[in-house]
Design a protein around this motif. Sequence first.
Motif, PDB file in Angstrom:
ATOM      1  N   VAL A 189      -0.825   8.785   8.243  1.00 16.82           N
ATOM      2  CA  VAL A 189       0.183   8.039   8.562  1.00 16.82           C
ATOM      3  C   VAL A 189      -0.836   6.467   8.390  1.00 16.82           C
ATOM      4  CG1 VAL A 189       0.793   6.898  10.933  1.00 16.82           C
ATOM      5  CG2 VAL A 189       0.953   9.712  10.471  1.00 16.82           C
ATOM      6  N   PRO A 190      -0.543   5.546   7.387  1.00 19.36           N
ATOM      7  CA  PRO A 190      -0.910   4.216   7.507  1.00 19.36           C
ATOM      8  C   PRO A 190      -1.122   3.583   8.036  1.00 19.36           C
ATOM      9  CG  PRO A 190       0.485   4.885   5.216  1.00 19.36           C
ATOM     10  CD  PRO A 190       0.832   6.290   6.749  1.00 19.36           C
ATOM     11  N   LEU A 245      -5.006   6.627   7.652  1.00 14.86           N
ATOM     12  CA  LEU A 245      -5.240   6.384   6.150  1.00 14.86           C
ATOM     13  C   LEU A 245      -5.877   4.646   7.349  1.00 14.86           C
ATOM     14  CD1 LEU A 245      -6.363   6.253   3.804  1.00 14.86           C
ATOM     15  CD2 LEU A 245      -3.658   5.992   2.698  1.00 14.86           C
ATOM     16  N   LEU A 246      -6.781   4.082   6.934  1.00 11.91           N
ATOM     17  CA  LEU A 246      -6.592   2.875   7.395  1.00 11.91           C
ATOM     18  C   LEU A 246      -6.157   1.362   5.814  1.00 11.91           C
ATOM     19  CD1 LEU A 246     -10.650   3.407   9.402  1.00 11.91           C
ATOM     20  CD2 LEU A 246      -7.747   2.630  10.636  1.00 11.91           C
ATOM     21  N   SER A 247      -6.186   0.931   6.655  1.00 13.18           N
ATOM     22  CA  SER A 247      -5.501  -0.520   5.837  1.00 13.18           C
ATOM     23  C   SER A 247      -6.884  -1.085   4.992  1.00 13.18           C
ATOM     24  CB  SER A 247      -4.416  -1.110   6.425  1.00 13.18           C
ATOM     25  OG  SER A 247      -4.463  -2.174   5.267  1.00 13.18           O
ATOM     26  N   GLU A 248      -6.657  -0.971   4.068  1.00 15.20           N
ATOM     27  CA  GLU A 248      -8.257  -1.026   2.977  1.00 15.20           C
ATOM     28  C   GLU A 248      -7.260  -3.535   3.342  1.00 15.20           C
ATOM     29  OE1 GLU A 248      -8.254   0.305  -0.892  1.00 15.20           O
ATOM     30  OE2 GLU A 248      -9.155   1.729   0.094  1.00 15.20           O
ATOM     31  N   ALA A 249      -6.215  -4.084   3.404  1.00 11.68           N
ATOM     32  CA  ALA A 249      -6.496  -4.975   3.660  1.00 11.68           C
ATOM     33  C   ALA A 249      -6.050  -5.673   4.577  1.00 11.68           C
ATOM     34  CB  ALA A 249      -4.032  -5.165   3.944  1.00 11.68           C
ATOM     35  N   PRO A 250      -7.550  -7.336   3.877  1.00 13.28           N
ATOM     36  CA  PRO A 250      -7.342  -7.799   5.294  1.00 13.28           C
ATOM     37  C   PRO A 250      -6.625  -8.389   6.389  1.00 13.28           C
ATOM     38  CG  PRO A 250      -7.162  -9.183   3.480  1.00 13.28           C
ATOM     39  CD  PRO A 250      -7.140  -7.956   3.180  1.00 13.28           C
ATOM     40  N   THR A 251      -6.562  -9.071   7.079  1.00 13.11           N
ATOM     41  CA  THR A 251      -5.061  -9.061   8.135  1.00 13.11           C
ATOM     42  C   THR A 251      -4.597 -10.874   7.879  1.00 13.11           C
ATOM     43  OG1 THR A 251      -6.188  -7.568  10.481  1.00 13.11           O
ATOM     44  CG2 THR A 251      -4.498 -10.160  10.492  1.00 13.11           C
ATOM     45  N   ASN A 260       0.814  -1.167   0.314  1.00 13.16           N
ATOM     46  CA  ASN A 260       0.110  -0.044  -0.046  1.00 13.16           C
ATOM     47  C   ASN A 260       1.190   1.459   0.164  1.00 13.16           C
ATOM     48  OD1 ASN A 260      -2.445   0.671  -0.172  1.00 13.16           O
ATOM     49  ND2 ASN A 260      -2.486   1.325   2.049  1.00 13.16           N
ATOM     50  N   ARG A 261       2.230   1.245   0.694  1.00 11.12           N
ATOM     51  CA  ARG A 261       2.938   2.410   0.563  1.00 11.12           C
ATOM     52  C   ARG A 261       3.199   2.681   0.043  1.00 11.12           C
ATOM     53  NH1 ARG A 261       6.961   0.282   5.169  1.00 11.12           N
ATOM     54  NH2 ARG A 261       5.167  -0.213   7.264  1.00 11.12           N
TER      55      ARG A 261
END
Length: 361
Positions: free
Chosen positions: A177-178, A214-220, A58-59
């Motif tokens: 900040v992600p 900036l919340l991550s859209e990726a699953p854990t 994502n970065r």
Amino acid sequence: MTAPNSTSTSSTSYDTALQRSQKIWEKIEKDPSGLRMLTGDRPTGALHIGHWFGSLRNRVRLQDAGVETWLIVADYQVITDRDVIGDIQGSVRELLTDYLAAGIDPERSTIFTHSAVPALNQLLLPFLSLVTQPELERNPTVKAELQAAGKSAMGGLMLTYPVHQAADILFCHGNLVPVGKDQLPHIEQTRVIARRFNERYAGGVEFFPEPDALLSEAPTILGLDGEHKMSKSRGNTVMLKMDEAETLKKIKKAKTDADRQITFDPEGRPEVSNLLTIASQATGRTPEDIAEEVGDRGAGTLKIFTAEALNAHLAPLRARRAELEKDPGYLMQVLRAGNERANAEADATLQKVREFMGMVY
């Protein structure tokens, strides 16, 4: 305002952060100018696929979208919860190699080490004057990190960890900040510190921005045990630098269950679902679609599918990594250039802080 200390408050903070995140993504798509992202990692060794799918990919996406990118290699933070720091220089080199192999471009992003920027760390003193002991002790992330480290007594460095992170973000006037949901209390604490500095020392001038998460859209991505976060210390990882054979060997050892019919059920079948999630992230297909394809051929077939998908997905990154490892001089050149830029930024920020506080002599 303080870090959330109740379920309802946490839920409200998360909903607010999620709404802000959605607006930020809309801005990035239209015009990313004015956004400065600060993020990074502690150098505890090479990165694994949890880092890649959860944040690093994502970065690179944000960098490529035109967001100004600053990456901190937080070497000082290694000693917050460890009695033995190990080979810090080697770990920094591994982390830097992974960053560049993943697509971080040193011509467009600044990569620097915590310990090489004295003015950044000097911001801790005025920032510590802006928080109370109870506020720091209530931070749920610090408590979780203390528990994960297996420690019962909280050291001073761990207690003030959120203030260190605030200095990391604010020294370069980072405003984005992600993070994952569990890191929201740190961002909220940083916002509080920025606001209090502006009110108390800057006379109401908005010198430090109040950064957005900036919340991550990726699953854990869980570890291969299907129970804990992927962690090098638990031995439940697939490292980015592993070759195809090593990856297959690790995936084959992943914990699953006895049901041959493969289904995506994160609550009821976390181990199988985690492999499906990894395969999904590597292929761009949905976990449900992959589960349907594997069908009743069992976990063995799923493991082979996941390993092959992961190897194909990581092949370009691993090829770049192999080339970078041949030129350690270039890696240090990138780091020195980043440290130089970070020092210039931090010195200017600290000078202005001293002016606000009447401490220029």
